[in-house]
Structure formats: structure tokens, C-alpha cells
Motif scaffolding. Structure first.
Motif, short mmCIF file in Angstrom:
data_model
loop_
_atom_site.label_atom_id
_atom_site.label_comp_id
_atom_site.label_asym_id
_atom_site.label_seq_id
_atom_site.Cartn_x
_atom_site.Cartn_y
_atom_site.Cartn_z
N GLN A 30 0.89 -0.81 -0.21
CA GLN A 30 0.24 0.04 -0.38
C GLN A 30 0.95 1.24 0.01
O GLN A 30 1.89 1.17 -0.08
CB GLN A 30 -0.74 -0.01 1.08
CG GLN A 30 -1.71 -1.02 1.11
CD GLN A 30 -2.06 -1.12 3.00
OE1 GLN A 30 -2.10 0.02 3.78
NE2 GLN A 30 -3.77 -2.05 2.78
N GLY A 31 0.12 2.62 0.10
CA GLY A 31 1.78 3.36 -0.07
C GLY A 31 0.91 5.22 0.15
O GLY A 31 -1.14 4.84 -0.36
N GLU A 32 1.45 5.55 0.20
CA GLU A 32 0.99 7.25 0.39
C GLU A 32 1.32 8.56 -1.07
O GLU A 32 2.64 8.59 -1.00
CB GLU A 32 1.47 7.53 1.64
CG GLU A 32 1.03 7.13 2.85
CD GLU A 32 1.50 7.44 3.94
OE1 GLU A 32 2.39 8.80 3.74
OE2 GLU A 32 1.39 7.45 5.02
N MET A 33 1.40 7.30 -2.36
CA MET A 33 1.87 7.91 -3.76
C MET A 33 1.15 8.58 -4.43
O MET A 33 -0.05 8.51 -4.50
CB MET A 33 2.74 6.83 -4.66
CG MET A 33 3.86 6.10 -3.38
SD MET A 33 5.05 7.08 -4.24
CE MET A 33 5.21 7.88 -5.74
N ALA A 34 1.48 10.15 -4.90
CA ALA A 34 0.16 10.42 -5.34
C ALA A 34 0.56 10.08 -6.58
O ALA A 34 -0.46 10.32 -7.64
CB ALA A 34 0.68 12.05 -5.38
N ARG A 35 0.98 8.86 -7.45
CA ARG A 35 0.74 8.78 -9.06
C ARG A 35 0.49 6.89 -8.74
O ARG A 35 0.77 6.58 -7.76
CB ARG A 35 2.42 8.72 -9.20
CG ARG A 35 2.73 9.71 -9.46
CD ARG A 35 4.50 10.22 -10.17
NE ARG A 35 4.64 9.60 -11.82
CZ ARG A 35 6.23 9.59 -11.83
NH1 ARG A 35 6.59 10.51 -11.62
NH2 ARG A 35 5.65 9.49 -12.96
N ARG A 36 -0.27 6.78 -10.07
CA ARG A 36 -0.58 5.05 -9.46
C ARG A 36 0.40 4.36 -10.19
O ARG A 36 1.10 5.16 -11.29
CB ARG A 36 -2.14 5.25 -10.38
CG ARG A 36 -2.83 4.55 -10.42
CD ARG A 36 -4.02 3.76 -11.30
NE ARG A 36 -3.46 4.20 -12.95
CZ ARG A 36 -3.91 2.64 -13.22
NH1 ARG A 36 -3.23 1.29 -12.60
NH2 ARG A 36 -2.80 2.82 -14.51
N ALA A 37 0.29 3.26 -9.65
CA ALA A 37 1.94 2.40 -10.01
C ALA A 37 0.71 1.21 -11.00
O ALA A 37 -0.55 0.97 -11.30
CB ALA A 37 1.68 1.22 -8.61
N SER A 65 11.01 8.89 -11.38
CA SER A 65 11.20 9.93 -12.96
C SER A 65 10.15 10.19 -13.04
O SER A 65 8.66 9.24 -12.81
CB SER A 65 12.34 9.15 -12.83
OG SER A 65 11.78 7.64 -13.72
N ALA A 66 10.12 10.93 -14.19
CA ALA A 66 9.25 11.62 -14.82
C ALA A 66 8.81 10.53 -15.85
O ALA A 66 7.20 10.99 -15.81
CB ALA A 66 9.27 12.83 -15.62
N ASN A 67 9.47 9.60 -15.90
CA ASN A 67 8.75 8.79 -17.16
C ASN A 67 7.86 7.39 -15.91
O ASN A 67 7.62 6.09 -17.32
CB ASN A 67 9.86 7.95 -18.22
CG ASN A 67 10.91 7.89 -16.87
OD1 ASN A 67 10.82 7.08 -16.68
ND2 ASN A 67 12.03 7.46 -18.16
N GLY A 68 8.63 8.11 -14.50
CA GLY A 68 7.37 6.39 -14.16
C GLY A 68 8.36 5.12 -13.80
O GLY A 68 7.96 4.46 -13.11
N PHE A 95 5.12 3.37 -12.55
CA PHE A 95 4.30 3.93 -12.34
C PHE A 95 3.91 5.01 -13.73
O PHE A 95 4.73 4.93 -14.86
CB PHE A 95 4.57 4.94 -11.57
CG PHE A 95 4.98 4.44 -9.83
CD1 PHE A 95 4.24 4.61 -8.67
CD2 PHE A 95 6.49 4.09 -9.56
CE1 PHE A 95 4.43 4.18 -8.05
CE2 PHE A 95 6.88 3.73 -8.28
CZ PHE A 95 5.21 3.50 -7.67
N GLU A 96 2.05 5.62 -13.56
CA GLU A 96 1.68 6.45 -14.08
C GLU A 96 3.43 7.62 -15.19
O GLU A 96 3.37 8.02 -13.82
CB GLU A 96 0.91 6.92 -13.59
CG GLU A 96 -0.52 6.12 -13.94
CD GLU A 96 -0.23 5.43 -15.32
OE1 GLU A 96 -0.16 5.81 -16.18
OE2 GLU A 96 -1.39 4.80 -15.84
N PRO A 97 3.48 7.86 -15.92
CA PRO A 97 3.99 8.66 -16.19
C PRO A 97 4.05 9.92 -15.95
O PRO A 97 2.31 10.85 -15.71
CB PRO A 97 4.45 9.00 -18.05
CG PRO A 97 3.75 7.52 -18.55
CD PRO A 97 2.80 7.30 -17.23
N ALA A 98 4.67 11.38 -15.45
CA ALA A 98 4.27 12.67 -14.75
C ALA A 98 4.66 13.83 -15.63
O ALA A 98 5.25 13.09 -16.32
CB ALA A 98 4.24 12.53 -13.84
N SER A 99 4.68 15.01 -14.86
CA SER A 99 5.68 16.43 -15.82
C SER A 99 6.68 16.61 -15.25
O SER A 99 7.77 17.01 -15.87
CB SER A 99 4.80 17.34 -15.71
OG SER A 99 4.42 17.63 -14.83
#
Length: 114
Positions: A30-37, A65-68, A95-99
Motif C-alpha cells: 500500500q502507500g502514500e504515492m501521488a502517482r498510480r503504479a 522519475s517523470a517517465n515512471g 508508475f504512470e508518467p508525469a510532468s
């Protein structure tokens, strides 16, 4: 020998011997990540932990990293015998990519199912 040194010694022995079971018994992440794995690789319940009937939660701080991909990961809490299994698993997560780069904490819960 202190309890901490004993735990670290046991963890080092487990790593050196490569003790693990083929499947995971009772591990949940589980976790407290802002991005979805997108891809969660489960941790392998260490054989030494199984023999010692160890259970508990390992907290891993992850930098994504930004690329996940996982850029960095470090254990911030939990039993040393369980820690390496959680760390090795989370390094393989995607993880899902992000900016931009993000970070958070992932909890791995280990429970023995004898």
C-alpha cells in the motif's frame, strides 16, 4: 550483542545466502504515492523471516522519475530481515508518467501463513 546488531546480522546472512521462497506469503503493498503504479512486483517473503515467524510492515521511500521508473528507493522503517525483499520489489515497480519527478512512501505488509 544489541538487538539492532543482531537484526542487521540476520539480514546480512539472509541476503548473502539468497534465502527466499518461490512465492509470496501474505505480502501486501500500500502507500502514500501521488502517482498510480501501473506494475507492482510483489515482494518475496524471505525464508529466514518465515522460519523466524516474522511479520510486520516495511516502509520504503520511493523517488519516481517523470517517465515512471523508480529512480531511488530506501527503507525508512521495518524489520531488517524483511527490508531487502521490499526494497528489491519496489525497485521493479513502474508508475504512470508525469510532468516531473515525485516521491512518496510505499508500505509492504508481511504476514506469515504457515
Amino acid at each position: 550483542m544489541s538487538l539492532r546488531k543482531t537484526g542487521l546480522l540476520l539480514a546480512a546472512i539472509a541476503v548473502a545466502l539468497g534465502l527466499s521462497v518461490a512465492g509470496l506469503q501474505g505480502q501486501e503493498a500500500q502507500g502514500e504515492m501521488a502517482r498510480r503504479a501501473k506494475n507492482k512486483v510483489p515482494a518475496v517473503y524471505p525464508e529466514l523471516a518465515k522460519k523466524m515467524n516474522l511479520t510486520g510492515t516495511v516502509k520504503v521511500e520511493v523517488v519516481v522519475s517523470a517517465n515512471g521508473t523508480v529512480k531511488d528507493a530506501k527503507v525508512v522503517g521495518g524489520h531488517p530481515v524483511l527490508a531487502n525483499a521490499a526494497l528489491e520489489a519496489v525497485k521493479k515497480w513502474r508508475f504512470e508518467p508525469a510532468s516531473s519527478e515525485t516521491s512518496g512512501v510505499v508500505d509492504f505488509k508481511f504476514e506469515s501463513h504457515n
